[in-house]
Design an enzyme around this catalytic site. Structure first.
Site, mmCIF file in Angstrom:
data_model
loop_
_atom_site.group_PDB
_atom_site.id
_atom_site.type_symbol
_atom_site.label_atom_id
_atom_site.label_comp_id
_atom_site.label_asym_id
_atom_site.label_seq_id
_atom_site.Cartn_x
_atom_site.Cartn_y
_atom_site.Cartn_z
ATOM 1 N N HIS A 215 -7.112 1.740 0.479
ATOM 2 C CA HIS A 215 -6.400 2.756 0.082
ATOM 3 C C HIS A 215 -5.442 3.012 1.326
ATOM 4 O O HIS A 215 -5.363 4.278 1.828
ATOM 5 C CB HIS A 215 -7.208 3.995 -0.312
ATOM 6 C CG HIS A 215 -7.814 3.715 -1.617
ATOM 7 N ND1 HIS A 215 -8.583 4.815 -2.006
ATOM 8 C CD2 HIS A 215 -7.588 2.892 -2.394
ATOM 9 C CE1 HIS A 215 -9.177 4.254 -3.425
ATOM 10 N NE2 HIS A 215 -8.505 3.238 -3.735
HETATM 11 P P1 FAD Z 1 2.579 -1.571 -2.939
HETATM 12 O O1 FAD Z 1 2.248 -1.269 -4.303
HETATM 13 O O2 FAD Z 1 1.720 -2.646 -2.014
HETATM 14 O O3 FAD Z 1 4.210 -2.025 -3.188
HETATM 15 C C1 FAD Z 1 4.854 -2.488 -2.229
HETATM 16 C C2 FAD Z 1 5.775 -3.751 -2.745
HETATM 17 O O4 FAD Z 1 6.610 -4.132 -1.810
HETATM 18 C C3 FAD Z 1 4.885 -4.925 -3.038
HETATM 19 O O5 FAD Z 1 5.249 -5.322 -4.311
HETATM 20 C C4 FAD Z 1 5.487 -5.977 -1.965
HETATM 21 O O6 FAD Z 1 5.341 -7.234 -2.290
HETATM 22 C C5 FAD Z 1 6.861 -5.535 -1.661
HETATM 23 N N1 FAD Z 1 7.377 -5.717 -0.301
HETATM 24 C C6 FAD Z 1 6.758 -5.648 0.908
HETATM 25 N N2 FAD Z 1 7.422 -5.908 1.886
HETATM 26 C C7 FAD Z 1 8.607 -6.486 1.326
HETATM 27 C C8 FAD Z 1 10.055 -7.188 1.778
HETATM 28 N N3 FAD Z 1 10.163 -7.319 3.054
HETATM 29 N N4 FAD Z 1 10.987 -7.549 0.843
HETATM 30 C C9 FAD Z 1 10.654 -7.361 -0.362
HETATM 31 N N5 FAD Z 1 9.476 -6.799 -1.069
HETATM 32 C C10 FAD Z 1 8.630 -6.287 -0.033
HETATM 33 N N6 FAD Z 1 -5.822 2.443 -6.194
HETATM 34 C C11 FAD Z 1 -6.327 3.049 -7.014
HETATM 35 O O7 FAD Z 1 -5.844 4.254 -7.522
HETATM 36 N N7 FAD Z 1 -7.246 2.743 -7.957
HETATM 37 C C12 FAD Z 1 -8.015 1.324 -7.752
HETATM 38 O O8 FAD Z 1 -8.803 1.252 -8.546
HETATM 39 C C13 FAD Z 1 -7.332 0.691 -6.683
HETATM 40 N N8 FAD Z 1 -7.940 -0.449 -6.421
HETATM 41 C C14 FAD Z 1 -7.471 -1.389 -5.271
HETATM 42 C C15 FAD Z 1 -7.936 -2.649 -5.316
HETATM 43 C C16 FAD Z 1 -7.040 -3.661 -4.303
HETATM 44 C C17 FAD Z 1 -7.775 -4.935 -4.166
HETATM 45 C C18 FAD Z 1 -6.153 -2.964 -3.581
HETATM 46 C C19 FAD Z 1 -5.221 -4.067 -2.616
HETATM 47 C C20 FAD Z 1 -5.757 -1.452 -3.675
HETATM 48 C C21 FAD Z 1 -6.419 -0.960 -4.720
HETATM 49 N N9 FAD Z 1 -5.811 0.448 -4.779
HETATM 50 C C22 FAD Z 1 -6.334 1.206 -5.886
HETATM 51 C C23 FAD Z 1 -4.761 0.720 -3.936
HETATM 52 C C24 FAD Z 1 -3.629 1.113 -4.598
HETATM 53 O O9 FAD Z 1 -3.287 -0.106 -5.328
HETATM 54 C C25 FAD Z 1 -2.461 1.280 -3.458
HETATM 55 O O10 FAD Z 1 -2.716 2.055 -2.539
HETATM 56 C C26 FAD Z 1 -1.142 1.368 -3.900
HETATM 57 O O11 FAD Z 1 -0.659 0.248 -5.080
HETATM 58 C C27 FAD Z 1 0.177 1.163 -3.109
HETATM 59 O O12 FAD Z 1 1.229 1.459 -3.389
HETATM 60 P P2 FAD Z 1 2.661 1.256 -2.737
HETATM 61 O O13 FAD Z 1 3.853 1.544 -3.555
HETATM 62 O O14 FAD Z 1 2.546 2.133 -1.473
HETATM 63 O O15 FAD Z 1 2.741 -0.406 -2.179
#
Ligand code: FAD
Length: 524
Positions: free
Chosen positions: A476
């Site tokens: 997280h």
């Molecule tokens: P992300 O969802 O990571 O999105 C970022 C996106 O940007 C990615 O698709 C990436 O590929 C893209 N990106 C990055 N840099 C670039 C670039 N330079 N050019 C183009 N694209 C790019 N949360 C829960 O609520 N419940 C759970 O059960 C849970 N379990 C988890 C288990 C795991 C293994 C993980 C990794 C996370 C878990 N989490 C869970 C946490 C939650 O999934 C994350 O906090 C959340 O998804 C993050 O969202 P975000 O939009 O900030 O980033």
């Protein structure tokens, strides 16, 4: 610490699930998603194009954001990974472990990294982002979060947006043996009241939502793209954004984002430009968004200069205020097989720790036999321990270097001690009795895989040592572009026009027990 941490993370990583759940969204059939009609490989995009909004990162927040903006505006969503659809490991909860350990350096949907604390970690590199590789537990933010986040919320919209997400991709799980036992044990050990099934953050024990349906099929933020206006959106996959294009310099003329440069998988370069009052919106996650700001010359002047990056805007806090919630717990082999289960029940304690559980059936590699591992873990709220991010390279494909300084703040350590102590109480409950083996001299005990809790649960010193020795991540991590330091209350990058950040990097505390619900809501 690294070896033990690796063992403890493995104990959680070897979780996968086929437990059933009942639907609160409409369909349980795994149909071809309608968003595929406007998803194209970046190689098929022209060298230069213009849009009202360019969103960098098709992740948990980026997908609902793109779908929402496409109702009225012309939108380009750029995602560095491919699509989750058609990949069994990603699309079914039984593939959870495989997708986390089946990683390669540049193209797998999971990008593995090890923080400088020595703790293995992971981030999504696929449409849907980390919601396409996560454990699927869905729970809304706590009320405190809205105040602490510093973000300007409209509570009516917050509520509507959660519902919009939940209608499409959230399900009510049906508990089987391990999750039912954990629910009973939490109640017995005082994590009360029992709140039944709820998507809200309520102190006590509850069953949360899941993004896995009754057949174990995953929904992710990518599925929210199906809400888009298909004639107003284009999604480019395998599109690595390398730089934000900026005009002006903050000294004489205001700096503004005018577009981005991205690279496709065969090395071709493309420019996407914003038109009129449009914006570039970073949704690249807690590691990706600060990384892109730094690479684009928005960050601490001395640091950027030391990396040879021309400074456009001196913004000292980019990459600072990075946090990760530590996970600690135990795993054991029960005397009878358990169902697979990822997180379905949570104990929201009043001492700053959340207790969760999972179970997995693990095949032996050489003989046709299986054993089950049950896991009980706690995550602390906050946290208060502060870390930071810096570039490992000026190549955007190289993961930044991160350090979270787990449990360095005394309040975090105290919360961990309380949480692990509560795990000790849960293990002593009658609901857990059946999970023990008859040992010698008539004694009954758990058969632990990896470290067990200290015998003396009352010793702060021993419990504190256990916390430090066994610390892992619950994935997280957040921060790096936090509100009031890097972005304002409307998530606009301070000192830069037409540039926003909408993802977990703007949070200085983790919302509720698990962040994905809040991130999808925020994207909407
Ligand atoms: P992300 O969802 O990571 O999105 C970022 C996106 O940007 C990615 O698709 C990436 O590929 C893209 N990106 C990055 N840099 C670039 C670039 N330079 N050019 C183009 N694209 C790019 N949360 C829960 O609520 N419940 C759970 O059960 C849970 N379990 C988890 C288990 C795991 C293994 C993980 C990794 C996370 C878990 N989490 C869970 C946490 C939650 O999934 C994350 O906090 C959340 O998804 C993050 O969202 P975000 O939009 O900030 O980033």
């Amino acid at each position: 610490m690294a070896t033990l941490t690796f063992l403890s993370i493995l104990a959680f990583l070897i979780l996968s699930s086929s437990s059933s759940s009942s639907s609160i969204s409409q369909s349980e059939e795994q149909q071809t998603p309608s968003y595929l009609q406007f998803v194209l490989n970046a190689t098929q995009f022209p060298a230069k194009e213009s849009y009202d909004y360019i969103i960098v990162g098709g992740g948990t927040a980026g997908c609902p954001l793109a779908a929402t903006l496409s109702k009225c505006f012309n939108v380009l969503l750029l995602e560095r990974g491919g699509i989750p659809y058609g990949r069994p490991d990603l699309m079914n909860q039984e593939g959870f472990l495989t997708s986390l350990i089946d990683v390669d350096s540049l193209s797998s949907p999971t990008e593995a990294f090890i923080s400088e604390d020595g703790v293995p970690n992971a981030r999504g590199r696929v449409l849907g982002g980390s919601s396409a590789i996560n454990a699927g537990f869905y729970s809304r933010a706590d009320q405190e979060f809205y105040k602490k986040s510093g973000i300007k919320w409209n509570y009516r919209l917050v509520n509507q947006s959660y519902k919009w997400v939940e209608k499409e991709i959230v399900f009510k799980p049906q508990l089987k043996n391990w999750q039912s036992a954990i629910r009973d044990a939490l109640i017995e050990s005082g994590v009360r009241p029992y709140n039944g099934f709820s998507l809200n953050h309520i102190p006590g024990t509850k069953i949360g939502g899941s993004t896995f349906d009754g057949a174990g099929n995953r929904r992710s933020a990518a599925d929210l793209l199906s809400y888009s206006n298909g004639s107003n959106i284009k999604v480019a996959i395998h599109a690595y954004v390398e730089r934000i294009l900026l005009t002006g310099d903050s000294s004489s003329s205001p700096t503004a984002a005018i577009g981005v440069i991205y690279r496709d998988e065969i090395g071709g370069y493309h420019r996407a430009m914003v038109t009129g009052k449009g914006e570039v919106i970073l949704a690249a996650g807690a590691l990706g968004s600060p990384q892109l700001l730094l690479l684009s010359g928005i960050g601490p002047r001395p640091y950027l200069s030391s990396m040879g990056i021309p400074v456009t805007v001196h913004s000292p806090s980019v990459g600072q205020y990075l946090y990760d919630n530590p996970r600690n717990g135990i795993s054991f082999v029960p005397p009878f097989p358990l169902e697979h289960s990822l997180i379905q029940v949570v104990g929201i304690t009043d001492s700053g720790a959340y207790i969760e559980a999972a179970s997995n059936i693990i095949p032996f590699s050489t003989v046709p036999m299986y054993f089950t591992v049950a896991t009980l873990m706690e995550k602390i709220i906050g946290p208060n321990s502060v870390g930071s991010l810096r570039l490992a390279s000026t190549d955007v494909r190289t993961n930044p270097l991160v350090r979270f300084n787990y449990l360095s703040h005394p309040i975090d350590l105290a919360r961990c001690i309380n949480g692990t102590r509560k795990i000790g109480e849960v293990l002593k409950s009658s609901a857990m009795e059946g999970f023990k083996f008859d040992e010698v001299y008539g004694r009954r005990d758990f058969r632990y895989v990896g470290p067990s809790l200290p015998e003396n649960l009352t010793s702060d010193r021993e419990m504190g040592q256990f916390c430090r020795r066994t610390v892992g991540t619950i994935w997280h991590y957040h921060g790096g572009c936090v509100v009031k330091k890097v972005v304002d209350r409307n998530l606009k990058v301070i000192q830069v026009q037409s540039l926003r950040v909408v993802d977990g990097s703007v949070f200085s505390v983790s919302p509720g027990t698990n962040p994905q619900a809040t991130l999808m809501m925020m994207g909407r």
